[in-house]
Design an enzyme around this catalytic site. Structure first.
Site, mmCIF file in Angstrom:
data_model
loop_
_atom_site.group_PDB
_atom_site.id
_atom_site.type_symbol
_atom_site.label_atom_id
_atom_site.label_comp_id
_atom_site.label_asym_id
_atom_site.label_seq_id
_atom_site.Cartn_x
_atom_site.Cartn_y
_atom_site.Cartn_z
ATOM 1 N N SER A 109 0.839 -1.197 0.000
ATOM 2 C CA SER A 109 0.000 0.000 0.000
ATOM 3 C C SER A 109 0.880 1.256 0.000
ATOM 4 O O SER A 109 1.687 1.432 -0.910
ATOM 5 C CB SER A 109 -0.963 -0.033 1.204
ATOM 6 O OG SER A 109 -1.987 0.919 1.048
ATOM 7 N N GLU A 207 -1.907 -2.266 -8.393
ATOM 8 C CA GLU A 207 -3.062 -2.558 -7.538
ATOM 9 C C GLU A 207 -3.482 -1.275 -6.840
ATOM 10 O O GLU A 207 -2.722 -0.313 -6.788
ATOM 11 C CB GLU A 207 -2.725 -3.650 -6.520
ATOM 12 C CG GLU A 207 -1.685 -3.274 -5.474
ATOM 13 C CD GLU A 207 -2.244 -2.546 -4.258
ATOM 14 O OE1 GLU A 207 -3.422 -2.749 -3.909
ATOM 15 O OE2 GLU A 207 -1.502 -1.734 -3.667
ATOM 16 N N HIS A 276 -4.975 -5.176 -1.739
ATOM 17 C CA HIS A 276 -5.858 -5.020 -0.581
ATOM 18 C C HIS A 276 -6.980 -6.046 -0.666
ATOM 19 O O HIS A 276 -8.145 -5.716 -0.913
ATOM 20 C CB HIS A 276 -6.437 -3.605 -0.554
ATOM 21 C CG HIS A 276 -5.414 -2.529 -0.370
ATOM 22 N ND1 HIS A 276 -4.556 -2.119 -1.371
ATOM 23 C CD2 HIS A 276 -5.125 -1.754 0.707
ATOM 24 C CE1 HIS A 276 -3.777 -1.147 -0.927
ATOM 25 N NE2 HIS A 276 -4.108 -0.906 0.333
#
Length: 305
Positions: A109, A207, A276
């Site tokens: 992330s 992502e 995620h």
């Protein structure tokens, strides 16, 4: 690329928060998972600090990172959570210190900024994987996500196939290159900086989470205009969680991916449960990998030695 040493039972891992503050209750709930792997856990001095949306000031978060890097008893750094803030400390990281003390660095992330900076400035393989407070403590944390940590204990060639999830081919082909990438928004935020993502001849993983389709469109457009998409040897589309439009009408994610990636001259494949999501298939960055649409597979070299 430097490969960190594999972990041994009894080793100490450091847990810090270089971005947003973790939920400490969830963090403490997750520590037994690491202990059950045979590891000891050392928390950063400032991990409970809160400075607005940050886990302490930039100086405090940077100090925790440097402390863990230079601590000879700490064999790996596993981040508590992402959120926002790693880009704020990147320019003050001592990359020579990392080169002198190469060790496992694990997260994803917002940690994408650190992955990119460390891989490019220190030449160290890092790991895109589930984090302590935000993932390990989640009730949906599953066996595949849990098993991903085993790659840290011995050199392991990873194979992602349709045994894990259905994969969709956007552009056929086969390509081998260094695996890089991560969170789309963070990769875009590196453009025009000293940490700008290098994609030439590399396999690029993308992502993200909580981004509306028009925002994903905008960010892919920026990567395209910066030449980052056409330079890649292959594109791996990971999970785009909760990418729902708030207003209609909207293009679908499939239409957006086809528009920006469908005309590339390199292989492009979607459907990877990397990001995620659960399962969360953890991967090393900075190692050679092969993407094959014929075999519908991604084979990744070991991240540790």
């Amino acid at each position: 690329m430097l490969q960190p040493q594999s972990l041994q039972k009894g080793d100490t891992v450091g847990v810090i928060a270089p971005a947003s503050p973790p939920d400490m209750k969830r963090l403490y709930q997750a520590i037994p998972f690491l202990e059950n792997l045979g590891l000891r856990v050392k928390l950063g001095k400032h991990i409970e600090n809160v400075h607005g949306y940050l886990a302490g000031t930039d100086a405090e978060r940077l100090a925790d990172f440097h402390d863990m890097i230079q601590d000879d008893t700490v064999k790996a750094i596993i981040f508590a959570r992402g959120g926002y803030g790693t880009g704020r400390i990147a320019s003050n990281i001592d990359f020579d210190l990392i080169k002198k003390n190469p060790k496992i660095i694990w997260g994803y992330s917002d940690i994408t900024y650190l992955h990119t900076a460390i891989c490019q400035k220190a030449g160290l393989v890092t790991f895109h994987g589930p984090m302590v407070a935000s993932d390990v403590a989640d009730p949906d944390f599953d066996d595949i996500s849990s098993a991903s940590f085993q790659q840290l204990f011995e050199p392991t060639t990873l194979t992602y196939s349709e045994d894990i999830s259905p994969l969709e081919t956007l552009v056929e082909g086969k390509a081998t290159g260094e695996l890089v990438g991560g969170n789309l928004a963070l990769l875009v935020s590196t453009l025009g900086t000293d940490f700008e993502i290098h994609t030439k001849g590399k396999l690029l993983l993308l992502e993200d989470i909580h981004e509306q389709p028009y925002r994903i469109d905008s960010m892919l457009n920026q990567l395209k205009l910066a030449g980052k998409l056409e330079q890649a040897a292959g594109i791996i589309i990971g999970d785009f969680a909760d990418a729902k439009p708030k207003h209609e009408p909207s293009l679908s994610l499939e239409e957006i991916f086809t528009h920006y990636l469908g005309g590339l001259s390199c292989p492009v494949m979607a459907g990877f449960k990397i990001g995620h999501c659960f399962p969360h298939f953890a991967v090393p960055f900075g190692v050679e990998a092969t993407l094959s649409t014929e075999k519908k597979s991604l084979v990744i070299n070991p991240g540790v030695q």
